[in-house]
Design a protein around this motif. Structure first.
Motif, PDB file in Angstrom:
ATOM      1  N   LYS A  56       6.171  -1.607 -11.328  1.00 40.10           N
ATOM      2  CA  LYS A  56       4.900  -1.807 -12.031  1.00 40.10           C
ATOM      3  C   LYS A  56       4.444  -3.262 -11.927  1.00 40.10           C
ATOM      4  O   LYS A  56       3.306  -3.550 -11.574  1.00 40.10           O
ATOM      5  N   GLN A  57       5.368  -4.178 -12.211  1.00 41.27           N
ATOM      6  CA  GLN A  57       5.031  -5.603 -12.124  1.00 41.27           C
ATOM      7  C   GLN A  57       4.673  -5.985 -10.691  1.00 41.27           C
ATOM      8  O   GLN A  57       3.721  -6.714 -10.457  1.00 41.27           O
ATOM      9  N   PHE A  58       5.443  -5.476  -9.729  1.00 37.78           N
ATOM     10  CA  PHE A  58       5.164  -5.778  -8.328  1.00 37.78           C
ATOM     11  C   PHE A  58       3.753  -5.333  -7.957  1.00 37.78           C
ATOM     12  O   PHE A  58       2.987  -6.092  -7.360  1.00 37.78           O
ATOM     13  N   CYS A  59       3.408  -4.109  -8.316  1.00 38.15           N
ATOM     14  CA  CYS A  59       2.111  -3.551  -7.918  1.00 38.15           C
ATOM     15  C   CYS A  59       0.945  -4.232  -8.642  1.00 38.15           C
ATOM     16  O   CYS A  59      -0.165  -4.269  -8.122  1.00 38.15           O
ATOM     17  N   GLU A  60       1.202  -4.791  -9.822  1.00 39.08           N
ATOM     18  CA  GLU A  60       0.146  -5.520 -10.538  1.00 39.08           C
ATOM     19  C   GLU A  60      -0.145  -6.864  -9.873  1.00 39.08           C
ATOM     20  O   GLU A  60      -1.259  -7.359  -9.930  1.00 39.08           O
ATOM     21  N   THR A  61       0.861  -7.443  -9.235  1.00 37.94           N
ATOM     22  CA  THR A  61       0.690  -8.782  -8.666  1.00 37.94           C
ATOM     23  C   THR A  61       0.542  -8.792  -7.145  1.00 37.94           C
ATOM     24  O   THR A  61       0.138  -9.804  -6.585  1.00 37.94           O
ATOM     25  N   ALA A  62       0.881  -7.686  -6.495  1.00 36.37           N
ATOM     26  CA  ALA A  62       0.829  -7.636  -5.027  1.00 36.37           C
ATOM     27  C   ALA A  62      -0.591  -7.745  -4.514  1.00 36.37           C
ATOM     28  O   ALA A  62      -1.527  -7.176  -5.078  1.00 36.37           O
ATOM     29  N   LYS A  63      -0.719  -8.523  -3.443  1.00 37.33           N
ATOM     30  CA  LYS A  63      -2.025  -8.668  -2.776  1.00 37.33           C
ATOM     31  C   LYS A  63      -1.847  -8.148  -1.346  1.00 37.33           C
ATOM     32  O   LYS A  63      -1.445  -8.880  -0.466  1.00 37.33           O
ATOM     33  N   PRO A  64      -2.097  -6.836  -1.155  1.00 38.24           N
ATOM     34  CA  PRO A  64      -1.875  -6.279   0.177  1.00 38.24           C
ATOM     35  C   PRO A  64      -2.803  -6.899   1.214  1.00 38.24           C
ATOM     36  O   PRO A  64      -3.923  -7.285   0.906  1.00 38.24           O
ATOM     37  N   GLU A  65      -2.291  -7.003   2.430  1.00 33.71           N
ATOM     38  CA  GLU A  65      -3.110  -7.528   3.529  1.00 33.71           C
ATOM     39  C   GLU A  65      -4.128  -6.471   3.890  1.00 33.71           C
ATOM     40  O   GLU A  65      -3.822  -5.276   3.913  1.00 33.71           O
ATOM     41  N   SER A  66      -5.341  -6.901   4.162  1.00 38.37           N
ATOM     42  CA  SER A  66      -6.347  -5.899   4.519  1.00 38.37           C
ATOM     43  C   SER A  66      -6.563  -5.866   6.006  1.00 38.37           C
ATOM     44  O   SER A  66      -6.217  -6.722   6.722  1.00 38.37           O
ATOM     45  N   ASN A  69       0.826  -1.205   0.000  1.00 42.36           N
ATOM     46  CA  ASN A  69       0.000   0.000   0.000  1.00 42.36           C
ATOM     47  C   ASN A  69       0.866   1.263   0.000  1.00 42.36           C
ATOM     48  O   ASN A  69       0.456   2.297  -0.508  1.00 42.36           O
ATOM     49  N   ILE A  70       2.082   1.163   0.507  1.00 41.04           N
ATOM     50  CA  ILE A  70       3.033   2.283   0.491  1.00 41.04           C
ATOM     51  C   ILE A  70       3.817   2.267  -0.825  1.00 41.04           C
ATOM     52  O   ILE A  70       3.930   3.280  -1.508  1.00 41.04           O
ATOM     53  N   ILE A  71       4.337   1.093  -1.186  1.00 42.44           N
ATOM     54  CA  ILE A  71       5.167   0.949  -2.382  1.00 42.44           C
ATOM     55  C   ILE A  71       4.405   1.325  -3.652  1.00 42.44           C
ATOM     56  O   ILE A  71       4.968   1.904  -4.574  1.00 42.44           O
ATOM     57  N   CYS A  72       3.125   1.018  -3.707  1.00 42.57           N
ATOM     58  CA  CYS A  72       2.358   1.233  -4.934  1.00 42.57           C
ATOM     59  C   CYS A  72       1.744   2.627  -5.035  1.00 42.57           C
ATOM     60  O   CYS A  72       1.013   2.914  -5.975  1.00 42.57           O
ATOM     61  N   GLN A  73       2.054   3.499  -4.092  1.00 44.29           N
ATOM     62  CA  GLN A  73       1.603   4.890  -4.195  1.00 44.29           C
ATOM     63  C   GLN A  73       2.402   5.591  -5.295  1.00 44.29           C
ATOM     64  O   GLN A  73       3.571   5.272  -5.516  1.00 44.29           O
ATOM     65  N   GLU A  74       1.758   6.562  -5.945  1.00 44.84           N
ATOM     66  CA  GLU A  74       2.422   7.275  -7.031  1.00 44.84           C
ATOM     67  C   GLU A  74       3.689   7.988  -6.584  1.00 44.84           C
ATOM     68  O   GLU A  74       4.691   7.995  -7.303  1.00 44.84           O
ATOM     69  N   ALA A 105      16.307   7.686  -0.328  1.00 46.83           N
ATOM     70  CA  ALA A 105      15.025   8.333  -0.038  1.00 46.83           C
ATOM     71  C   ALA A 105      13.896   7.310  -0.009  1.00 46.83           C
ATOM     72  O   ALA A 105      13.029   7.356   0.872  1.00 46.83           O
ATOM     73  N   ALA A 106      13.889   6.378  -0.950  1.00 48.29           N
ATOM     74  CA  ALA A 106      12.851   5.347  -0.997  1.00 48.29           C
ATOM     75  C   ALA A 106      12.915   4.462   0.238  1.00 48.29           C
ATOM     76  O   ALA A 106      11.884   4.123   0.830  1.00 48.29           O
ATOM     77  N   PRO A 150      16.329  -4.375   1.754  1.00 41.45           N
ATOM     78  CA  PRO A 150      16.126  -5.466   0.798  1.00 41.45           C
ATOM     79  C   PRO A 150      14.746  -5.421   0.136  1.00 41.45           C
ATOM     80  O   PRO A 150      14.594  -5.883  -0.998  1.00 41.45           O
ATOM     81  N   VAL A 151      13.757  -4.846   0.817  1.00 39.05           N
ATOM     82  CA  VAL A 151      12.421  -4.740   0.214  1.00 39.05           C
ATOM     83  C   VAL A 151      12.482  -3.805  -0.989  1.00 39.05           C
ATOM     84  O   VAL A 151      11.974  -4.127  -2.068  1.00 39.05           O
ATOM     85  N   VAL A 152      13.135  -2.662  -0.832  1.00 38.18           N
ATOM     86  CA  VAL A 152      13.259  -1.709  -1.940  1.00 38.18           C
ATOM     87  C   VAL A 152      14.084  -2.327  -3.074  1.00 38.18           C
ATOM     88  O   VAL A 152      13.716  -2.218  -4.247  1.00 38.18           O
ATOM     89  N   ILE A 153      15.160  -3.015  -2.738  1.00 35.68           N
ATOM     90  CA  ILE A 153      15.981  -3.666  -3.764  1.00 35.68           C
ATOM     91  C   ILE A 153      15.149  -4.715  -4.512  1.00 35.68           C
ATOM     92  O   ILE A 153      15.210  -4.813  -5.733  1.00 35.68           O
ATOM     93  N   TYR A 154      14.348  -5.473  -3.780  1.00 35.65           N
ATOM     94  CA  TYR A 154      13.457  -6.477  -4.370  1.00 35.65           C
ATOM     95  C   TYR A 154      12.511  -5.826  -5.372  1.00 35.65           C
ATOM     96  O   TYR A 154      12.364  -6.297  -6.507  1.00 35.65           O
ATOM     97  N   VAL A 155      11.885  -4.726  -4.984  1.00 37.49           N
ATOM     98  CA  VAL A 155      10.935  -4.037  -5.861  1.00 37.49           C
ATOM     99  C   VAL A 155      11.655  -3.471  -7.084  1.00 37.49           C
ATOM    100  O   VAL A 155      11.146  -3.551  -8.206  1.00 37.49           O
TER     101      VAL A 155
END
Length: 126
Positions: A116-126, A70-75, A87-88, A105-110
């Motif tokens: 774009k690919q990450f945010c298309e496939t990510a299923k954030p926890e609700s 939800n943070i990573i996929c913000q514009e 900064a990221a 490592p999370v930022v490096i992973y993304v």
């Protein structure tokens, strides 16, 4: 298994030179021979990570990234991730309330799989 090459680690080191915690995370990635998953678990054990339930999970990095999607996929994260990664990483650590060493490592992973690919496939926890 997603790996970071020694050359990539070297590039990240120059970008993150002013962040001791991020450099420590790169040391862990190097220690794990570039294996981002293993390094993330190692960092999680070494930090005061509240996500104890995810430790030892073979998909810990992926699940942590999804939890933070939800943070990573913000514009506004687009700008941060295309610039100097410090900064990221700082933004993700502060917004996600996780240590900088774990955000690294999370930022490096993304970056490696593409935001774009990450945010298309990510299923954030609700």
């Amino acid at each position: 298994m997603l790996t970071v090459t020694p050359e990539e680690i070297s590039q990240f080191r120059s970008q993150l030179a002013n962040s001791p915690e991020a450099l420590a995370a790169l040391d862990a990635i190097e220690e794990c021979e570039g294996d981002l998953e293993a390094a993330t678990q190692l960092i999680a054990i070494e930090t005061t990570d509240a996500e104890v339930s995810l430790r030892g999970d073979s998909n810990y990095l992926e699940k942590l990234a999804e939890k933070l999607s939800n943070i990573i996929c913000q514009e506004e994260f687009d700008e941060l991730i295309t610039g100097v990664l410090t900064a990221a990483i700082a933004y993700l650590a502060a917004s996600g309330n996780i240590p900088v060493a774990l955000a690294t490592p999370v930022v490096i992973y993304v970056v490696k799989i593409g935001k774009k690919q990450f945010c298309e496939t990510a299923k954030p926890e609700s």
